[in-house]
Motif scaffolding. Structure first.
Motif, PDB file in Angstrom:
ATOM      1  N   ILE A  10       0.838  -1.200   0.000  1.00  0.00           N
ATOM      2  CA  ILE A  10       0.000   0.000   0.000  1.00  0.00           C
ATOM      3  C   ILE A  10       0.876   1.255   0.000  1.00  0.00           C
ATOM      4  N   ALA A  11       1.898   1.254   0.840  1.00  0.00           N
ATOM      5  CA  ALA A  11       2.808   2.397   0.908  1.00  0.00           C
ATOM      6  C   ALA A  11       3.480   2.639  -0.438  1.00  0.00           C
ATOM      7  N   ALA A  12       3.906   1.562  -1.094  1.00  0.00           N
ATOM      8  CA  ALA A  12       4.561   1.690  -2.394  1.00  0.00           C
ATOM      9  C   ALA A  12       3.586   2.182  -3.469  1.00  0.00           C
ATOM     10  N   LEU A  13       2.340   1.758  -3.373  1.00  0.00           N
ATOM     11  CA  LEU A  13       1.329   2.229  -4.323  1.00  0.00           C
ATOM     12  C   LEU A  13       1.122   3.739  -4.194  1.00  0.00           C
ATOM     13  N   PHE A  14       1.115   4.234  -2.970  1.00  0.00           N
ATOM     14  CA  PHE A  14       0.978   5.676  -2.753  1.00  0.00           C
ATOM     15  C   PHE A  14       2.158   6.427  -3.365  1.00  0.00           C
ATOM     16  N   VAL A  15       3.358   5.878  -3.236  1.00  0.00           N
ATOM     17  CA  VAL A  15       4.542   6.503  -3.830  1.00  0.00           C
ATOM     18  C   VAL A  15       4.376   6.594  -5.347  1.00  0.00           C
ATOM     19  N   LEU A  41       2.338  13.933 -10.023  1.00  0.00           N
ATOM     20  CA  LEU A  41       3.252  15.037 -10.274  1.00  0.00           C
ATOM     21  C   LEU A  41       3.618  15.158 -11.753  1.00  0.00           C
ATOM     22  N   LEU A  42       3.842  14.027 -12.405  1.00  0.00           N
ATOM     23  CA  LEU A  42       4.498  14.024 -13.714  1.00  0.00           C
ATOM     24  C   LEU A  42       3.621  13.627 -14.885  1.00  0.00           C
ATOM     25  N   ASN A  43       2.370  13.250 -14.625  1.00  0.00           N
ATOM     26  CA  ASN A  43       1.488  12.816 -15.702  1.00  0.00           C
ATOM     27  C   ASN A  43       1.414  13.880 -16.798  1.00  0.00           C
ATOM     28  N   GLU A  44       1.543  13.455 -18.074  1.00  0.00           N
ATOM     29  CA  GLU A  44       1.580  14.399 -19.185  1.00  0.00           C
ATOM     30  C   GLU A  44       0.254  15.124 -19.400  1.00  0.00           C
ATOM     31  N   VAL A  45      -0.844  14.533 -18.946  1.00  0.00           N
ATOM     32  CA  VAL A  45      -2.160  15.140 -19.172  1.00  0.00           C
ATOM     33  C   VAL A  45      -2.483  16.190 -18.106  1.00  0.00           C
ATOM     34  N   ASN A  46      -2.334  15.823 -16.831  1.00  0.00           N
ATOM     35  CA  ASN A  46      -2.729  16.751 -15.765  1.00  0.00           C
ATOM     36  C   ASN A  46      -1.743  16.753 -14.601  1.00  0.00           C
ATOM     37  N   GLY A  47      -0.480  16.537 -14.878  1.00  0.00           N
ATOM     38  CA  GLY A  47       0.527  16.536 -13.816  1.00  0.00           C
ATOM     39  C   GLY A  47       0.606  17.891 -13.127  1.00  0.00           C
ATOM     40  N   ASN A  58       9.659   8.592  -0.584  1.00  0.00           N
ATOM     41  CA  ASN A  58       9.022   9.769  -1.172  1.00  0.00           C
ATOM     42  C   ASN A  58      10.015  10.863  -1.549  1.00  0.00           C
ATOM     43  N   ALA A  59      11.305  10.551  -1.487  1.00  0.00           N
ATOM     44  CA  ALA A  59      12.324  11.569  -1.759  1.00  0.00           C
ATOM     45  C   ALA A  59      12.223  12.129  -3.175  1.00  0.00           C
ATOM     46  N   LEU A  60      11.877  11.295  -4.149  1.00  0.00           N
ATOM     47  CA  LEU A  60      11.722  11.796  -5.512  1.00  0.00           C
ATOM     48  C   LEU A  60      10.611  12.840  -5.584  1.00  0.00           C
ATOM     49  N   SER A  61       9.499  12.582  -4.904  1.00  0.00           N
ATOM     50  CA  SER A  61       8.378  13.519  -4.917  1.00  0.00           C
ATOM     51  C   SER A  61       8.745  14.837  -4.242  1.00  0.00           C
ATOM     52  N   THR A  62       9.397  14.753  -3.093  1.00  0.00           N
ATOM     53  CA  THR A  62       9.774  15.983  -2.400  1.00  0.00           C
ATOM     54  C   THR A  62      10.771  16.785  -3.222  1.00  0.00           C
ATOM     55  N   GLY A  63      11.609  16.093  -3.975  1.00  0.00           N
ATOM     56  CA  GLY A  63      12.568  16.789  -4.815  1.00  0.00           C
ATOM     57  C   GLY A  63      11.929  17.466  -6.014  1.00  0.00           C
ATOM     58  N   ILE A  64      10.837  16.897  -6.508  1.00  0.00           N
ATOM     59  CA  ILE A  64      10.146  17.462  -7.666  1.00  0.00           C
ATOM     60  C   ILE A  64       9.300  18.660  -7.272  1.00  0.00           C
ATOM     61  N   LEU A  65       8.517  18.531  -6.199  1.00  0.00           N
ATOM     62  CA  LEU A  65       7.596  19.611  -5.832  1.00  0.00           C
ATOM     63  C   LEU A  65       7.291  19.558  -4.341  1.00  0.00           C
ATOM     64  N   ARG A  66       7.728  20.597  -3.660  1.00  0.00           N
ATOM     65  CA  ARG A  66       7.469  20.726  -2.224  1.00  0.00           C
ATOM     66  C   ARG A  66       6.464  21.859  -2.023  1.00  0.00           C
ATOM     67  N   PRO A  67       5.413  21.662  -1.236  1.00  0.00           N
ATOM     68  CA  PRO A  67       4.432  22.734  -1.035  1.00  0.00           C
ATOM     69  C   PRO A  67       5.045  23.975  -0.393  1.00  0.00           C
ATOM     70  N   ALA A  68       4.494  25.125  -0.745  1.00  0.00           N
ATOM     71  CA  ALA A  68       4.885  26.357  -0.061  1.00  0.00           C
ATOM     72  C   ALA A  68       4.539  26.235   1.415  1.00  0.00           C
ATOM     73  N   VAL A  69       3.415  25.574   1.694  1.00  0.00           N
ATOM     74  CA  VAL A  69       3.003  25.339   3.079  1.00  0.00           C
ATOM     75  C   VAL A  69       2.086  24.119   3.139  1.00  0.00           C
ATOM     76  N   HIS A  70       2.245  23.345   4.196  1.00  0.00           N
ATOM     77  CA  HIS A  70       1.302  22.270   4.532  1.00  0.00           C
ATOM     78  C   HIS A  70       0.393  22.829   5.611  1.00  0.00           C
ATOM     79  N   ILE A  71      -0.904  22.885   5.362  1.00  0.00           N
ATOM     80  CA  ILE A  71      -1.853  23.375   6.353  1.00  0.00           C
ATOM     81  C   ILE A  71      -2.492  22.166   7.021  1.00  0.00           C
ATOM     82  N   PHE A  72      -2.175  21.975   8.297  1.00  0.00           N
ATOM     83  CA  PHE A  72      -2.656  20.801   9.037  1.00  0.00           C
ATOM     84  C   PHE A  72      -3.844  21.199   9.905  1.00  0.00           C
TER      85      PHE A  72
END
Length: 218
Positions: free
Chosen positions: A72-77, A84-90, A127-141
């Motif tokens: 499950i964790a790997a599927l989320f990754v 992030l990278l999908n050519e249609v709506n990334g 998730n290091a690849l994702s954080t390297g591609i796009l990190r939010p300006a802010v996470h609102i918790f």
């Protein structure tokens, strides 16, 4: 002719986080309504996505399909990278185009939910690849008492998902705090009291978002 894309303003990326029942999905909608009225270009999205990978995750979460927690964790990754990278709506491309992206859950959700069963260190590295591609300006918790969250879930849903049990939500909330503390040097997190009225929470969400959306933060 000179290209001017390098001087174009990128869009702002904001992620809303919280345990199930925190009201974050409603707050995404309310924030979007405000951006629409202000004529700020925006795109709202969520994780898991509605892609084939995201659909598989939803089948697991609703009990229609079984999978080991590591799977499950790997599927989320994988779903996140495609998001992030999908050519249609990334969403990485949308941010580059100057569109404000408002996300309902991002990698902190993986850290909090999957670390119930999978080591947090592994999740951060995965998730290091994702954080390297796009990190939010802010996470609102949106921080909410697990008992209040469960009351909302029972009242508003026909069926509960995998993590929607009181003790499990309490553990997820604790995991969020651990992840925030672990990554405080690299991530911008704003915590909002979600136990109040929808309107009060919405105003605080806007105040947090406006700091990054508007030049004056007004």
């Amino acid at each position: 002719m000179e290209k001017r894309m390098d001087t174009a303003k990128k869009g702002t990326f904001i992620a809303l986080e919280g345990i199930d029942g925190s009201g974050k999905s409603t707050q995404v909608r309310l924030l979007a309504d405000r951006l629409r009225k202000m004529q700020i270009p925006f795109y709202t999205t969520m994780e898991p996505t509605d892609s084939p990978i995201g659909s598989m995750i939803r089948q697991v979460l609703t009990g229609r399909m079984q999978a080991d927690p590591k799977v499950i964790a790997a599927l989320f990754v994988a779903d996140r990278l495609d998001h992030l990278l999908n050519e249609v709506n990334g969403i990485a491309a949308k941010v580059e185009q100057g569109i404000c992206v408002i996300m309902d859950r991002y990698y902190f959700s993986s850290y909090a939910y999957q670390s119930v069963d999978v080591p947090l260190d592994w999740l951060i590295q995965a998730n290091a690849l994702s954080t390297g591609i796009l990190r939010p300006a802010v996470h609102i918790f949106i921080d909410i008492d697990p008992d209040v969250a469960m009351e909302r879930i029972v009242k508003n849903r026909f069926a509960k998902e995998l993590f929607e049990e009181r003790d499990r939500l309490a553990q997820v909330q604790k995991n969020y705090q651990e992840a925030f503390e672990r990554l405080k040097s690299t991530e911008q997190v704003t915590v909002i009291d979600g136990n109040r009225s929808q309107e009060a929470v919405a105003q605080d969400v806007w105040n947090a978002a406006a700091r990054y959306l508007l030049p004056s933060g007004a």
